[in-house]
Design an enzyme around this catalytic site. Sequence first.
Site, PDB file in Angstrom:
ATOM      1  N   GLU A   1     -23.575   1.370 -49.144  1.00 17.14           N
ATOM      2  CA  GLU A   1     -24.693   1.100 -50.113  1.00 17.14           C
ATOM      3  C   GLU A   1     -26.002   0.536 -49.557  1.00 17.14           C
ATOM      4  O   GLU A   1     -27.091   0.876 -49.916  1.00 17.14           O
ATOM      5  CB  GLU A   1     -24.149   0.284 -51.383  1.00 17.14           C
ATOM      6  CG  GLU A   1     -25.109   0.381 -52.527  1.00 17.14           C
ATOM      7  CD  GLU A   1     -24.453  -0.535 -53.521  1.00 17.14           C
ATOM      8  OE1 GLU A   1     -24.708   0.214 -54.712  1.00 17.14           O
ATOM      9  OE2 GLU A   1     -23.934  -1.596 -53.624  1.00 17.14           O
ATOM     10  N   CYS A  41     -28.840   0.741 -69.355  1.00 10.40           N
ATOM     11  CA  CYS A  41     -29.948   1.414 -68.236  1.00 10.40           C
ATOM     12  C   CYS A  41     -29.104   2.012 -67.405  1.00 10.40           C
ATOM     13  O   CYS A  41     -27.767   1.914 -67.114  1.00 10.40           O
ATOM     14  CB  CYS A  41     -30.348   0.297 -67.604  1.00 10.40           C
ATOM     15  SG  CYS A  41     -29.313  -0.879 -66.947  1.00 10.40           S
ATOM     16  N   HIS A  73     -15.772  -2.151 -76.332  1.00  9.32           N
ATOM     17  CA  HIS A  73     -15.499  -0.943 -75.226  1.00  9.32           C
ATOM     18  C   HIS A  73     -13.922  -0.662 -75.660  1.00  9.32           C
ATOM     19  O   HIS A  73     -13.630   0.399 -75.844  1.00  9.32           O
ATOM     20  CB  HIS A  73     -15.627  -1.417 -73.698  1.00  9.32           C
ATOM     21  CG  HIS A  73     -17.479  -1.639 -73.760  1.00  9.32           C
ATOM     22  ND1 HIS A  73     -17.730  -2.669 -72.687  1.00  9.32           N
ATOM     23  CD2 HIS A  73     -18.408  -0.833 -74.282  1.00  9.32           C
ATOM     24  CE1 HIS A  73     -19.255  -2.461 -73.069  1.00  9.32           C
ATOM     25  NE2 HIS A  73     -19.657  -1.391 -73.799  1.00  9.32           N
ATOM     26  N   ARG A  91     -15.179   1.529 -66.625  1.00  7.17           N
ATOM     27  CA  ARG A  91     -15.168   0.143 -66.625  1.00  7.17           C
ATOM     28  C   ARG A  91     -14.760  -0.561 -68.088  1.00  7.17           C
ATOM     29  O   ARG A  91     -14.367  -1.666 -68.177  1.00  7.17           O
ATOM     30  CB  ARG A  91     -16.362  -0.086 -66.318  1.00  7.17           C
ATOM     31  CG  ARG A  91     -17.092  -0.006 -65.120  1.00  7.17           C
ATOM     32  CD  ARG A  91     -16.989  -1.020 -64.189  1.00  7.17           C
ATOM     33  NE  ARG A  91     -17.040  -0.561 -62.846  1.00  7.17           N
ATOM     34  CZ  ARG A  91     -18.353   0.058 -62.528  1.00  7.17           C
ATOM     35  NH1 ARG A  91     -19.069  -0.293 -63.365  1.00  7.17           N
ATOM     36  NH2 ARG A  91     -18.564   0.283 -61.357  1.00  7.17           N
ATOM     37  N   GLY A 122     -26.319  -3.084 -56.215  1.00  3.06           N
ATOM     38  CA  GLY A 122     -27.100  -2.121 -56.242  1.00  3.06           C
ATOM     39  C   GLY A 122     -26.744  -0.887 -57.360  1.00  3.06           C
ATOM     40  O   GLY A 122     -27.176   0.223 -56.892  1.00  3.06           O
ATOM     41  N   GLY A 123     -26.207  -1.364 -58.236  1.00  2.00           N
ATOM     42  CA  GLY A 123     -25.882  -0.259 -59.408  1.00  2.00           C
ATOM     43  C   GLY A 123     -27.015  -0.388 -60.414  1.00  2.00           C
ATOM     44  O   GLY A 123     -28.125  -0.561 -60.463  1.00  2.00           O
ATOM     45  N   ASN A 124     -26.572   0.337 -61.546  1.00  2.00           N
ATOM     46  CA  ASN A 124     -27.622   0.364 -62.795  1.00  2.00           C
ATOM     47  C   ASN A 124     -28.129  -0.952 -63.051  1.00  2.00           C
ATOM     48  O   ASN A 124     -29.290  -0.912 -63.353  1.00  2.00           O
ATOM     49  CB  ASN A 124     -26.824   1.115 -63.758  1.00  2.00           C
ATOM     50  CG  ASN A 124     -26.101   2.278 -63.637  1.00  2.00           C
ATOM     51  OD1 ASN A 124     -27.050   3.361 -63.422  1.00  2.00           O
ATOM     52  ND2 ASN A 124     -24.841   2.183 -63.893  1.00  2.00           N
ATOM     53  N   GLY A 125     -27.380  -1.979 -63.302  1.00  2.00           N
ATOM     54  CA  GLY A 125     -27.715  -3.144 -63.786  1.00  2.00           C
ATOM     55  C   GLY A 125     -28.814  -3.660 -62.625  1.00  2.00           C
ATOM     56  O   GLY A 125     -29.833  -4.582 -63.024  1.00  2.00           O
ATOM     57  N   THR A 184     -24.286 -11.079 -71.585  1.00  4.11           N
ATOM     58  CA  THR A 184     -24.192  -9.530 -71.813  1.00  4.11           C
ATOM     59  C   THR A 184     -25.448  -9.180 -71.036  1.00  4.11           C
ATOM     60  O   THR A 184     -26.347  -9.991 -70.481  1.00  4.11           O
ATOM     61  CB  THR A 184     -24.682  -9.173 -73.258  1.00  4.11           C
ATOM     62  OG1 THR A 184     -24.731  -7.690 -73.189  1.00  4.11           O
ATOM     63  CG2 THR A 184     -25.825  -9.605 -73.567  1.00  4.11           C
TER      64      THR A 184
HETATM   65  P1  NAD Z   1     -22.578  -0.373 -61.699  1.00  2.00           P
HETATM   66  O1  NAD Z   1     -21.290   0.608 -61.424  1.00  2.00           O
HETATM   67  O2  NAD Z   1     -23.636   0.641 -61.790  1.00  2.00           O
HETATM   68  O3  NAD Z   1     -22.785  -1.243 -60.221  1.00  2.00           O
HETATM   69  C1  NAD Z   1     -21.738  -1.426 -59.435  1.00  2.00           C
HETATM   70  C2  NAD Z   1     -22.370  -2.137 -58.277  1.00  2.00           C
HETATM   71  O4  NAD Z   1     -21.473  -3.441 -58.058  1.00  2.00           O
HETATM   72  C3  NAD Z   1     -22.102  -1.451 -57.174  1.00  2.00           C
HETATM   73  O5  NAD Z   1     -23.299  -0.665 -56.855  1.00  2.00           O
HETATM   74  C4  NAD Z   1     -22.056  -2.562 -56.119  1.00  2.00           C
HETATM   75  O6  NAD Z   1     -23.409  -2.969 -55.669  1.00  2.00           O
HETATM   76  C5  NAD Z   1     -21.500  -3.883 -56.733  1.00  2.00           C
HETATM   77  N1  NAD Z   1     -20.124  -3.880 -56.218  1.00  2.00           N
HETATM   78  C6  NAD Z   1     -18.967  -3.185 -56.687  1.00  2.00           C
HETATM   79  N2  NAD Z   1     -17.883  -3.729 -55.894  1.00  2.00           N
HETATM   80  C7  NAD Z   1     -18.347  -4.454 -54.979  1.00  2.00           C
HETATM   81  C8  NAD Z   1     -17.537  -5.372 -54.339  1.00  2.00           C
HETATM   82  N3  NAD Z   1     -16.413  -5.247 -53.930  1.00  2.00           N
HETATM   83  N4  NAD Z   1     -18.687  -6.346 -53.373  1.00  2.00           N
HETATM   84  C9  NAD Z   1     -19.625  -6.227 -53.631  1.00  2.00           C
HETATM   85  N5  NAD Z   1     -20.267  -5.716 -54.678  1.00  2.00           N
HETATM   86  C10 NAD Z   1     -19.871  -4.473 -55.295  1.00  2.00           C
HETATM   87  O7  NAD Z   1     -22.435  -1.273 -62.860  1.00  2.00           O
HETATM   88  P2  NAD Z   1     -23.637  -1.778 -63.675  1.00  2.00           P
HETATM   89  O8  NAD Z   1     -23.918  -0.462 -64.632  1.00  2.00           O
HETATM   90  O9  NAD Z   1     -24.652  -1.902 -62.895  1.00  2.00           O
HETATM   91  O10 NAD Z   1     -23.052  -2.695 -64.543  1.00  2.00           O
HETATM   92  C11 NAD Z   1     -22.936  -3.988 -64.130  1.00  2.00           C
HETATM   93  C12 NAD Z   1     -22.485  -4.799 -65.105  1.00  2.00           C
HETATM   94  O11 NAD Z   1     -23.096  -4.742 -66.354  1.00  2.00           O
HETATM   95  C13 NAD Z   1     -21.094  -4.504 -65.536  1.00  2.00           C
HETATM   96  O12 NAD Z   1     -20.078  -5.605 -65.622  1.00  2.00           O
HETATM   97  C14 NAD Z   1     -21.135  -3.607 -66.696  1.00  2.00           C
HETATM   98  O13 NAD Z   1     -20.110  -3.411 -67.551  1.00  2.00           O
HETATM   99  C15 NAD Z   1     -22.491  -4.472 -67.465  1.00  2.00           C
HETATM  100  N6  NAD Z   1     -23.175  -3.587 -68.382  1.00  2.00           N
HETATM  101  C16 NAD Z   1     -23.837  -2.442 -68.024  1.00  2.00           C
HETATM  102  C17 NAD Z   1     -24.559  -1.820 -68.820  1.00  2.00           C
HETATM  103  C18 NAD Z   1     -25.483  -0.755 -68.465  1.00  2.00           C
HETATM  104  O14 NAD Z   1     -26.094  -0.069 -69.035  1.00  2.00           O
HETATM  105  N7  NAD Z   1     -25.554  -0.207 -67.172  1.00  2.00           N
HETATM  106  C19 NAD Z   1     -24.803  -2.202 -70.143  1.00  2.00           C
HETATM  107  C20 NAD Z   1     -23.773  -3.303 -70.580  1.00  2.00           C
HETATM  108  C21 NAD Z   1     -23.183  -3.873 -69.677  1.00  2.00           C
END
Ligand code: NAD
Length: 395
Positions: free
Chosen positions: A38, A146, A208, A323, A9-12, A141
Amino acid sequence: MNWITVCGGGNGAHALIGTLLLQDETTHIRLYLPLEEERSRFAEVISSHSKFEVQLEGEVHSVVSNRIHVTADPKQAARSSTIIMVVPAFAHEPILSQLAPYLTKESTIAALPARSGLEYQARDILGKVGQNGCVLVGLQTLPWACRIKEFGRSVIIHGTKKRVGAACLPKKEIKEKAKVLSTLLGMDVIPYQSMLELSLANTGQFIHPGIMYSVFGDRLGEIFPSEAAVPLFYASVDDKAAKVLSRMSDEVLTIKDTVEQKRPGFKMPSVVHLSQWLLEAYGDDIKGTANLTRMFQTNRGYQALKVPVTKVNDGYRVDVATRYLTEDVPFGLLVTKGIALAVGVETSTIDEVITKTSAWIGKEYLIDGRLIGRDVMTTRAPQRYGIDSLEALIR
Ligand code: NAD
């Protein structure tokens, strides 16, 4: 109706939800959120707002949010034949463990992104992956840079990669799975030949921690007085940092060459130098292509993303609990280090970056270049799973 499960439920996850729903109006999403707070927050937001919005290149695209169905039940989540985890690598273990009892040979579970070493962990948890069980897909990737704009309601996509690589267990499924994912994501998903190739082609593992080490290592104590004063992350790469990143990338290429020499016929064509990867991944978004420094400084997708900071009394300070270190070191660089040890390649720059940055986050992985630190068992280094030779890696 076309049901897809999204875990996260995060950014991605917000970007993926928006993309899937915009891509095909028959798609419905089972949104698996096992974290109680969440889950209830997301469910509440979508019950009170009818639209989910994606902001892309200044334009807002919206879809109806009643195509998102939130659940905390792993059995429900496993009912979709395609399940996509969009979570940091440390969350793969709990999610795979929760879904494992309900996955069948009809299930495909994908990690977007996989980071490195997912195959060892998935085999450990799912047992049957790659034999008669479900199919595991790892994507190289996250295709988007986002950020959530409003939780459960809107997301901003700052940049979109032109293509994303993917590998699969069992290997023979990759062409078919890449085709399905290309359609779902609306972008080219390029088939890789093996999960080993995917692990080594993970560029986040050195971008990173490498930038944290070489750009921000001397600035950990600095206070930025306002949000506006917080420096950009990727676009802060200077010539010194570009050299470190380039050396790390060269060390990965040496591992690749060594594996290919020792195993004629085993090829990893997607493991390329960082500068080549940037050009292929971002294409015209990169304005200055003369050298690696310019590629970082002029990449359109990198212009809004700042170094992670934490609030302190008089401003902001670099946050080492990011991260960029807590994920990309144990689920990236440590895997590469483990592979290097298994095939007998020296990685002095990678060792230096691991040693320095792991001390910042209070972890001990390497001692004298060996994987014997007390925290190795919390990483996905192949040695944690008893894999310590080229034969075992390839098998
Ligand atoms: P985020 O921090 O926004 O999302 C984390 C989500 O992971 C939480 O909202 C939850 O839904 C889930 N989560 C965390 N711990 C958990 C658990 N114990 N059990 C179940 N669910 C759990 O992260 P993001 O930005 O969505 O990134 C996701 C992946 O994409 C990561 O590997 C990040 O490094 C990678 N990434 C993100 C971006 C970006 O722009 N957001 C860019 C490149 C790579």
